[in-house]
Scaffold this active site. Structure first.
Site, mmCIF file in Angstrom:
data_model
loop_
_atom_site.group_PDB
_atom_site.id
_atom_site.type_symbol
_atom_site.label_atom_id
_atom_site.label_comp_id
_atom_site.label_asym_id
_atom_site.label_seq_id
_atom_site.Cartn_x
_atom_site.Cartn_y
_atom_site.Cartn_z
ATOM 1 N N CYS A 45 0.834 -1.213 0.000
ATOM 2 C CA CYS A 45 0.000 0.000 0.000
ATOM 3 C C CYS A 45 0.861 1.254 0.000
ATOM 4 O O CYS A 45 0.541 2.238 -0.669
ATOM 5 C CB CYS A 45 -0.906 0.015 1.225
ATOM 6 S SG CYS A 45 -2.057 -1.357 1.288
HETATM 7 C C1 BEZ Z 1 0.515 -4.593 1.864
HETATM 8 O O1 BEZ Z 1 0.043 -3.513 1.541
HETATM 9 O O2 BEZ Z 1 1.702 -4.815 1.785
HETATM 10 C C2 BEZ Z 1 -0.366 -5.689 2.336
HETATM 11 C C3 BEZ Z 1 -1.542 -5.410 2.993
HETATM 12 C C4 BEZ Z 1 -2.334 -6.451 3.460
HETATM 13 C C5 BEZ Z 1 -1.957 -7.751 3.231
HETATM 14 C C6 BEZ Z 1 -0.788 -8.036 2.537
HETATM 15 C C7 BEZ Z 1 0.021 -7.004 2.074
#
Ligand code: BEZ
Length: 211
Positions: A45
């Site tokens: 994210c």
């Molecule tokens: C991420 O943004 O890295 C992420 C968020 C939730 C689950 C897995 C990865």
């Protein structure tokens, strides 16, 4: 209930990092991109929000307003923005909705319980100036989205909203397009006086009209 193409994008009022917004009023006459991310302070994210911030001028150029969402609070988003600025080399220059009660996430069916029953998936909704949903994309949490593809689809949507053409596989702005099957050859002669390449009677290739 899932949101389908052509539906009116549900309206809502929400707290964001840029203050309270009434979604339809905030969109005004612009196009919109509403996208969710699963959780604040997560790695994928962080890279996505940094990338969207970097290419925001490309959304502006297309008259598109961009807004993010996660089920964390606005206060959490503000704290996270510091990390995004530090690691991605750009401040977050668009609002992020705080949705701890999952009101907007539920309205847009962004929580897919068989994937995760508390966090949103990576949803993207492109909304036209008529407030209708033009594109929906759903990615899993583990895969960062390709926002250049979102821009590419917006180019296609904006072109095909104004001209009776469709865009072929992997088209990008400036590439040849296809006359839609609903246009007869007689009407096509008027609309495309420069002519077209008749690969098949149903596959008529023409230069991009707004160039
Ligand atoms: C991420 O943004 O890295 C992420 C968020 C939730 C689950 C897995 C990865």
């Amino acid at each position: 209930m899932a949101i389908r193409l052509g539906d009116i994008a549900p309206d809502f009022t929400a707290d964001t990092t840029h203050g309270t917004i009434h979604f339809h009023e905030w969109l005004g006459t612009s196009w919109g991109v509403l996208f969710s991310h699963p959780k604040d302070f997560t790695p994928v994210c962080t890279t996505e929000l940094g990338y969207v911030a970097k290419i925001k001028p490309e959304f502006d150029r297309r008259n598109v307003k961009v807004i993010g969402l996660s089920v964390d609070s606005v206060e959490s988003h503000h704290r996270w923005e510091g990390d995004i600025g530090e690691t991605q080399g750009t401040p977050v220059n668009f609002p992020m909705i705080g949705d701890p009660d999952r009101v907007v996430a539920n309205l847009y069916d962004m929580i897919h319980p068989n994937a995760n029953d508390t966090l949103t998936v990576r949803s993207v909704f492109v909304i036209g100036p008529d407030k209708k949903v033009k594109l929906t994309i759903t990615y899993p949490a583990s895969t960062g989205r390709n926002f250049d593809e979102v821009l590419r689809v917006i180019d296609s949507l904006q072109l095909t909203a104004n001209h009776k053409v469709a865009t072929p596989a992997n088209w990008t702005d400036g590439g040849d397009v296809i006359i839609v099957p609903a246009v007869s050859d007689a009407d096509a002669k008027v609309m495309f006086p420069q002519g077209w390449t008749p690969v098949k009677p149903y596959l008529r290739v023409v230069k991009q009209p707004n160039r």
